[in-house]
Design a protein around this motif. Structure first.
Motif, mmCIF file in Angstrom:
data_model
loop_
_atom_site.group_PDB
_atom_site.id
_atom_site.type_symbol
_atom_site.label_atom_id
_atom_site.label_comp_id
_atom_site.label_asym_id
_atom_site.label_seq_id
_atom_site.Cartn_x
_atom_site.Cartn_y
_atom_site.Cartn_z
ATOM 1 N N SER A 41 37.894 -2.983 -11.862
ATOM 2 C CA SER A 41 38.647 -1.825 -11.359
ATOM 3 C C SER A 41 39.704 -1.369 -12.352
ATOM 4 O O SER A 41 40.581 -0.572 -12.003
ATOM 5 C CB SER A 41 39.305 -2.183 -10.019
ATOM 6 N N GLU A 42 39.616 -1.861 -13.578
ATOM 7 C CA GLU A 42 40.611 -1.508 -14.593
ATOM 8 C C GLU A 42 40.100 -0.464 -15.575
ATOM 9 O O GLU A 42 40.860 0.401 -16.019
ATOM 10 C CB GLU A 42 41.038 -2.769 -15.350
ATOM 11 N N ARG A 43 38.821 -0.555 -15.935
ATOM 12 C CA ARG A 43 38.281 0.423 -16.887
ATOM 13 C C ARG A 43 36.812 0.685 -16.584
ATOM 14 O O ARG A 43 36.081 -0.224 -16.178
ATOM 15 C CB ARG A 43 38.449 -0.060 -18.325
ATOM 16 N N PRO A 44 36.361 1.908 -16.782
ATOM 17 C CA PRO A 44 34.955 2.249 -16.518
ATOM 18 C C PRO A 44 34.027 1.599 -17.545
ATOM 19 O O PRO A 44 34.433 1.303 -18.675
ATOM 20 C CB PRO A 44 34.938 3.778 -16.653
ATOM 21 N N LEU A 45 32.796 1.383 -17.129
ATOM 22 C CA LEU A 45 31.767 0.847 -18.013
ATOM 23 C C LEU A 45 30.684 1.902 -18.171
ATOM 24 O O LEU A 45 30.001 2.258 -17.203
ATOM 25 C CB LEU A 45 31.182 -0.442 -17.432
ATOM 26 N N ALA A 46 30.526 2.420 -19.374
ATOM 27 C CA ALA A 46 29.528 3.462 -19.652
ATOM 28 C C ALA A 46 28.264 2.835 -20.200
ATOM 29 O O ALA A 46 28.315 2.028 -21.139
ATOM 30 C CB ALA A 46 30.085 4.466 -20.647
ATOM 31 N N ARG A 47 27.118 3.206 -19.611
ATOM 32 C CA ARG A 47 25.825 2.776 -20.121
ATOM 33 C C ARG A 47 24.814 3.883 -19.877
ATOM 34 O O ARG A 47 24.972 4.692 -18.970
ATOM 35 C CB ARG A 47 25.347 1.492 -19.431
ATOM 36 N N ARG A 48 23.751 3.858 -20.665
ATOM 37 C CA ARG A 48 22.628 4.772 -20.464
ATOM 38 C C ARG A 48 21.442 3.950 -20.023
ATOM 39 O O ARG A 48 21.074 2.956 -20.658
ATOM 40 C CB ARG A 48 22.311 5.527 -21.757
ATOM 41 N N PHE A 49 20.825 4.341 -18.918
ATOM 42 C CA PHE A 49 19.652 3.667 -18.398
ATOM 43 C C PHE A 49 18.513 4.670 -18.254
ATOM 44 O O PHE A 49 18.697 5.728 -17.656
ATOM 45 C CB PHE A 49 19.925 3.044 -17.026
ATOM 46 N N LEU A 50 17.350 4.347 -18.784
ATOM 47 C CA LEU A 50 16.172 5.205 -18.648
ATOM 48 C C LEU A 50 16.503 6.652 -19.025
ATOM 49 O O LEU A 50 16.149 7.605 -18.348
ATOM 50 C CB LEU A 50 15.617 5.136 -17.219
ATOM 51 N N ASN A 51 17.289 6.793 -20.094
ATOM 52 C CA ASN A 51 17.727 8.087 -20.640
ATOM 53 C C ASN A 51 18.830 8.759 -19.829
ATOM 54 O O ASN A 51 19.233 9.883 -20.176
ATOM 55 C CB ASN A 51 16.550 9.064 -20.783
ATOM 56 N N GLU A 52 19.353 8.138 -18.783
ATOM 57 C CA GLU A 52 20.373 8.776 -17.949
ATOM 58 C C GLU A 52 21.739 8.120 -18.156
ATOM 59 O O GLU A 52 21.888 6.908 -17.947
ATOM 60 C CB GLU A 52 19.959 8.705 -16.479
ATOM 61 N N PRO A 53 22.753 8.917 -18.557
ATOM 62 C CA PRO A 53 24.094 8.369 -18.751
ATOM 63 C C PRO A 53 24.743 8.037 -17.401
ATOM 64 O O PRO A 53 24.798 8.874 -16.502
ATOM 65 C CB PRO A 53 24.856 9.498 -19.451
ATOM 66 N N VAL A 54 25.225 6.798 -17.267
ATOM 67 C CA VAL A 54 25.787 6.299 -16.018
ATOM 68 C C VAL A 54 27.130 5.652 -16.316
ATOM 69 O O VAL A 54 27.324 5.041 -17.368
ATOM 70 C CB VAL A 54 24.843 5.261 -15.371
ATOM 71 N N VAL A 55 28.066 5.784 -15.379
ATOM 72 C CA VAL A 55 29.327 5.052 -15.477
ATOM 73 C C VAL A 55 29.446 4.155 -14.250
ATOM 74 O O VAL A 55 29.220 4.583 -13.122
ATOM 75 C CB VAL A 55 30.542 6.000 -15.606
ATOM 76 N N LEU A 56 29.772 2.883 -14.493
ATOM 77 C CA LEU A 56 29.935 1.909 -13.427
ATOM 78 C C LEU A 56 31.408 1.542 -13.303
ATOM 79 O O LEU A 56 32.136 1.469 -14.308
ATOM 80 C CB LEU A 56 29.123 0.642 -13.703
ATOM 81 N N PHE A 57 31.841 1.268 -12.078
ATOM 82 C CA PHE A 57 33.233 0.878 -11.853
ATOM 83 C C PHE A 57 33.352 0.218 -10.491
ATOM 84 O O PHE A 57 32.426 0.259 -9.677
ATOM 85 C CB PHE A 57 34.163 2.093 -11.952
ATOM 86 N N ARG A 58 34.501 -0.400 -10.239
ATOM 87 C CA ARG A 58 34.811 -0.958 -8.925
ATOM 88 C C ARG A 58 35.963 -0.178 -8.303
ATOM 89 O O ARG A 58 36.906 0.220 -8.993
ATOM 90 C CB ARG A 58 35.231 -2.433 -9.042
ATOM 91 N N THR A 59 35.873 0.002 -6.998
ATOM 92 C CA THR A 59 36.999 0.574 -6.262
ATOM 93 C C THR A 59 37.924 -0.559 -5.836
ATOM 94 O O THR A 59 37.636 -1.741 -6.047
ATOM 95 C CB THR A 59 36.490 1.358 -5.042
ATOM 96 N N ALA A 60 39.041 -0.220 -5.229
ATOM 97 C CA ALA A 60 40.062 -1.213 -4.909
ATOM 98 C C ALA A 60 39.557 -2.288 -3.955
ATOM 99 O O ALA A 60 40.061 -3.421 -3.965
ATOM 100 C CB ALA A 60 41.285 -0.524 -4.315
ATOM 101 N N ASP A 61 38.572 -1.964 -3.132
ATOM 102 C CA ASP A 61 38.035 -2.956 -2.191
ATOM 103 C C ASP A 61 36.986 -3.863 -2.826
ATOM 104 O O ASP A 61 36.370 -4.697 -2.146
ATOM 105 C CB ASP A 61 37.458 -2.266 -0.958
ATOM 106 N N GLY A 62 36.755 -3.715 -4.139
ATOM 107 C CA GLY A 62 35.829 -4.579 -4.850
ATOM 108 C C GLY A 62 34.408 -4.081 -4.905
ATOM 109 O O GLY A 62 33.554 -4.706 -5.551
#
Length: 360
Positions: A41-62
């Motif tokens: 929940s501190e910094r976003p994680l950017a990755r590309r999967f199957l040609n699609e740009p995605v950002v992963l993160f956690r909200t405050a509830d985990g």
């Protein structure tokens, strides 16, 4: 289909990723997006999967969230923004998005248009792995849960893992993991051993639905350096390798017992164990994410032994990465030249047929 985006003074042509190409990757599958420890929940994680740009993160509830990595306003990657308790805020004009991809706040503007949203992916966290669903249609829902991996919660084992990025297609990594005969040539200083014994190992290959199981036995052999560094073998060993392929991930159970002390077909056999989890998620047609964990069963000094095993494993996988990327670069240079199969290719070839069938 090419689409033009018109902004005053600017014209941009692009091809959207909303329509997925089943000829490129198998769809209607779960893929591993990240190790749980990578998403916070501190910094976003950017990755590309199957040609699609995605950002992963956690909200405050985990909870883990994954959304399209763009702001719907001016397309800045949301991964350039910041995380807040309720979502991710764009680093350009401050629009806030929740885990469903809906914009919930536009600074300086009271009304938020309903169309102010980006695509949200279905994600689930199971056994310290974050899975993401890719259906044939963008809004399709999973028809099954992600696979479990109870080794990660077993008190018998300690484990850790990491991620590699490959400049090579995912199928070449599958090939490498399903054919461990290469250990005696590529991994001489770690998990290798006598190359001739590896090439002549007793081998069984079984196929069941979308799974391929490769069993390899090397009886009365000298244990490799990684094994002797962490386990008190008396001398020679009976060694096993069991590789279970399922689409886009493999479970590899390797280990050894002192020679003639245990049955290698006994699922409860003792000795030194290494249980590897290998999730291969395509980034593009020519690049891949390789997410791996390694579990082991030390008799004592558990954390010290784990650290040594993880260090050796990472070194080993780096050796594989060098070989596979060099192989792929040469395949491009010699495009069209035939490749001749040998006896160790039975498992990889069956896995390739499964992946091709899943594209149909």
């Amino acid at each position: 289909m090419s689409v033009s985006l018109h902004i005053p003074g600017v014209s941009v042509d692009f091809t959207p990723s909303h329509t997925r190409n089943p000829q490129a990757f198998p769809l209607n599958l779960w893929y591993v997006a990240a190790l749980s420890k990578e998403v916070n929940s501190e910094r976003p994680l950017a990755r590309r999967f199957l040609n699609e740009p995605v950002v992963l993160f956690r909200t405050a509830d985990g909870a883990v969230a994954a959304v399209e990595d763009r702001c719907c306003h001016r397309h800045l990657p949301l991964s350039n923004g910041t995380l807040e308790a309720d979502g991710i805020r764009c680093g350009y004009h401050g629009m806030l998005y929740n885990r469903e991809g809906q914009c919930t706040e536009i600074p300086g503007q009271d009304k938020v248009p309903a169309k102010a949203r980006v695509h949200a992916y279905v994600v689930q966290e199971v056994d310290s792995l974050v899975w993401i669903w890719f259906g044939s249609e963008r809004d399709s829902q999973p028809d099954c849960p992600p696979p479990s991996y109870p080794v990660h919660s077993s008190p018998e084992y300690v484990w850790d893992g990491d991620v590699f990025h490959y400049q090579a297609p995912f199928q070449l990594i599958h090939d490498n993991l399903l054919d461990l005969s290469h250990l005696g040539y590529v991994h001489l200083q770690t998990i290798g051993g006598n190359a001739r014994i590896h090439m002549n190992a007793e081998q069984k290959v079984e196929a069941n639905g979308n799974e391929v199981l490769v069993k390899r036995y090397m009886r009365d052999s000298v244990p490799p350096p990684t094994y002797t560094a962490v386990w008190p073998f008396a001398g020679k060993v009976d060694r096993w390798q069991e590789i279970l392929f399922t689409p886009n991930h493999l479970r590899i159970w390797t280990g050894a017992v002192d020679v003639n002390t245990d049955d290698l077909d006994d699922p409860q056999r003792g000795g030194f164990h290494m249980r590897g989890y290998h999730a291969i998620t395509p980034e593009t047609e020519t690049s891949s994410h390789y997410l791996w964990t390694m579990a082991t069963n030390p008799q004592d000094n558990r954390e010290e032994v784990l650290a040594a095993v993880i260090q050796q494993t990472a070194f080993t996988f780096q050796e594989d990465k060098v070989v596979i990327e060099a192989q792929y670069n040469n395949m491009k240079q010699f495009a069209g030249e035939p490749m001749v199969d040998i006896h160790v290719d039975v498992g990889p070839n069956r896995a390739r047929r499964i992946m091709e069938q899943l594209k149909q």
